[in-house]
Design an enzyme around this catalytic site. Structure first.
Site, short mmCIF file in Angstrom:
data_model
loop_
_atom_site.label_atom_id
_atom_site.label_comp_id
_atom_site.label_asym_id
_atom_site.label_seq_id
_atom_site.Cartn_x
_atom_site.Cartn_y
_atom_site.Cartn_z
N GLU A 26 -16.36 6.76 3.65
CA GLU A 26 -14.90 6.84 3.54
C GLU A 26 -14.48 8.30 3.45
OE1 GLU A 26 -13.39 4.54 0.25
OE2 GLU A 26 -11.30 5.14 0.63
N ASN A 71 -9.86 2.47 0.35
CA ASN A 71 -8.46 2.67 -0.01
C ASN A 71 -7.80 3.70 0.90
OD1 ASN A 71 -8.93 0.87 -2.08
ND2 ASN A 71 -9.17 2.43 -3.65
N ASN A 171 -8.00 -3.16 4.10
CA ASN A 171 -8.96 -3.02 3.00
C ASN A 171 -8.34 -3.47 1.69
OD1 ASN A 171 -11.43 -1.74 1.66
ND2 ASN A 171 -9.75 -0.67 0.62
N GLU A 172 -9.04 -4.34 0.98
CA GLU A 172 -8.64 -4.77 -0.38
C GLU A 172 -7.13 -4.97 -0.51
OE1 GLU A 172 -10.40 -2.18 -3.36
OE2 GLU A 172 -12.40 -2.96 -2.94
N TYR A 243 -18.71 -4.18 -7.56
CA TYR A 243 -19.43 -3.03 -8.12
C TYR A 243 -20.00 -3.41 -9.49
CZ TYR A 243 -17.38 -0.25 -4.38
OH TYR A 243 -17.04 0.25 -3.15
N GLU A 291 -18.56 -3.86 0.63
CA GLU A 291 -18.66 -2.82 -0.41
C GLU A 291 -19.43 -3.40 -1.57
OE1 GLU A 291 -15.21 -0.63 -1.72
OE2 GLU A 291 -14.32 -0.70 0.28
N GLN A 351 -21.33 3.90 -1.32
CA GLN A 351 -21.20 4.30 0.06
C GLN A 351 -22.50 4.94 0.52
OE1 GLN A 351 -17.43 6.29 0.73
NE2 GLN A 351 -16.29 4.83 -0.48
#
Ligand code: AHR
Length: 502
Positions: A26, A71, A171-172, A243, A291, A351
């Site tokens: 990212e 993000n 994304n999200e 995560y 992710e 990442q």
């Protein structure tokens, strides 16, 4: 303590999709600038890409790399990153309060992917933008020539289309922190219309729609049901993120979090089946776990950086320094993906470089493998083929996350072409070795050909620029075949890879 496993040649879960070992980069912190790109670095190539980093990425053999966010993508104008570099605008990245120079954009990223032996998985901005920017971006990337956008790409110096087949629709979007955050209905409708437009250009694209940002979201798992209700027919995969953290410094609870991951996948599998039935569809949407990683070591430092009233270039954000304990967690996460490979077709470690990453760099200095590099390396190298459904029996423990968590966390992969079976095992027990006793069915004449072991006296041990090899695997272990059974001692808090020629 004994732990029993039955490995049967015919008990297959799925043909593992190689994309399970993909990654993510990212525009965040020093992932791009100072990570993969650092003109002036002693190893930089003619395009400014760090060759030392490329080498380490190639070694991971990561099939796809998701880009440019995260993000970041939700307020990103892809057009800012193409064309003559001197004319590219400097922008404020709202997600990470950073100045974005746009010196790297999609064309450079695609070039880097070729050098790093990976392929681009691109995300379109469905936060601040929408369908129109997405279809233009796609045409710019993939159309050969003779149209405004494709000729613009050619004018920019990339005559051949990039041929990007895998696309993330935002994304999200369930996250209130996301620029352009939407309700499930709003997002589902937008994703559906965007997918239809993109498929109007190329039916064969694979499209990933946003699921929950994690399984603690208030809208989970209703988000998935509502989104899929709107776009089941036009999507191929639903994306999940998770995560892991050990803030309480409780190793057993920490390692039990793989159970929560497992429940997350099983639950969304159920939601997929529910909508599939509702739609009377033949198609089964896959899960793109695009992710996942351990993320908590850098939280305090990040808070301090983000609290400053500044817009720095490439700040040291999300620079988690991983320890040996995280090796066990990452080994357990990968085992979960292998065991659920009938559902999870794509997974991206988040990442790849510097930002919660297996590879770390110093500006102007070395690049090195963090501790978690190794379980990913082994899974990517040896975890291709058929995932086998194991029968296991052994001691368990109760944790905050779940009860009856087995101390032995194990997965197995049969590579029919290479005639190999690989077992990936984590012993979660803090002080007792597990005597692994494995019955092999349908693998007569199996031989142990290779073993790799990761153990360390200090759970907090890390790899650093000064000591890059403090935590590394060794070719140790006592695995052997006796009477058709594989026996091995799995040391307390250890990660072990055993390879059998079959
Ligand atoms: O990977 C770091 C961030 O985590 C990503 O930008 C976002 O998608 C997630 O919340």
């Amino acid at each position: 303590m004994k732990a029993y496993v039955i490995v049967h040649r015919d008990f297959r879960i799925a043909d593992i999709d190689d994309r399970l070992y993909s990654s993510f980069l990212e525009h965040l912190g020093r992932a791009i600038y100072g990570g993969i790109y650092e003109p002036g670095h002693p190893t930089a190539d003619e395009n400014g890409f760090r060759k030392d980093v490329i080498e380490l990425v190639r070694e991971l053999n990561s099939p796809y790399c998701r880009y440019p966010g995260g993000n970041f993508v939700s307020a990103y104008n892809w057009e800012d990153g193409v064309g003559p570099r001197s004319e590219r605008p400097v922008r404020l990245d709202l997600a990470w309060r950073t100045r974005e120079s746009n010196q790297i954009g999609v064309n450079e990223f695609v070039d880097w992917c070729k050098k790093a032996n990976t392929k681009p998985m691109l995300a379109v901005n469905l936060g601040s933008r929408g369908l129109d920017a997405a279809r233009n971006f796609l045409e710019y990337c993939n159309h050969p020539s003779g149209t405004y956008w494709s000729d613009l790409r050619r004018k920019h110096g990339w005559a051949d289309p990039h041929g990007v087949k895998l696309w993330c629709l935002g994304n999200e979007m369930d996250g209130p922190w996301q620029v352009g955050h939407k309700s499930a209905y709003e997002y589902g409708r937008l994703a559906d219309e965007t997918a239809k437009a993109m498929r109007g250009f190329d039916k064969s694209l694979e499209l990933v729609v946003c699921g929950s940002s994690n399984s603690d979201m208030k809208t989970y798992p209703d988000w998935e049901a509502q989104v899929l209700e709107q776009c089941y027919d036009s999507a191929d995969h639903i994306s999940l993120h998770m995560y892991f953290a050990n803030r309480e410094k409780n190793t057993l609870n920490y390692l039990a979090k793989a159970e929560k991951l497992d429940r997350y996948i099983v639950t969304i599998g159920g939601v997929i089946d529910y909508i599939k039935a509702k739609k009377r569809s033949k198609k089964t949407i896959g899960i793109s776990f695009d992710e996942w990683n351990v993320w908590y070591h850098s939280n305090q430092q990040d808070k301090e950086i983000l609290a400053r009233d500044e817009w720095p270039d490439a700040p040291h954000l999300l620079e988690d320094v991983y320890n040996f304990e995280d090796v066990l967690q990452v080994g357990g996460i990968l085992n979960t993906f292998i065991r659920r490979s009938d559902r999870v077709r794509i997974a991206c470690i988040a990442q790849l470089v510097n930002v919660i990453a297996p590879i770390m760099t110093e500006d102007g200095g070395p690049a090195w493998r963090q501790t978690i590099y190794y379980p990913l390396y082994f899974a990517s190298k040896y975890g291709r083929g058929y995932a086998l459904r194991l029968v296991t029996d052994g001691p368990t423990y109760d944790s905050d996350e779940a009860d009856d968590v087995p101390y032995l966390d194990v997965s197995a992969v049969h590579d029919e072409i290479g005639k190999m079976v690989t077992l990936f095992a984590v012993n979660r027990h803090p002080d007792i070795a597990l005597d692994l006793d494995t019955r092999l069915e349908g693998f007569a004449g199996a031989r142990v050909v290779e073993q790799h072991e990761m153990v360390h006296s200090d759970l907090q041990a890390t790899n650093t620029a000064a000591h890059p090899n403090a935590v590394v695997p060794t070719n140790t272990g006592d695995a052997k075949i006796e009477d058709g059974r594989l026996r091995a001692t799995l040391k307390p808090l250890s990660y072990t890879v055993i390879r059998l020629a079959v």
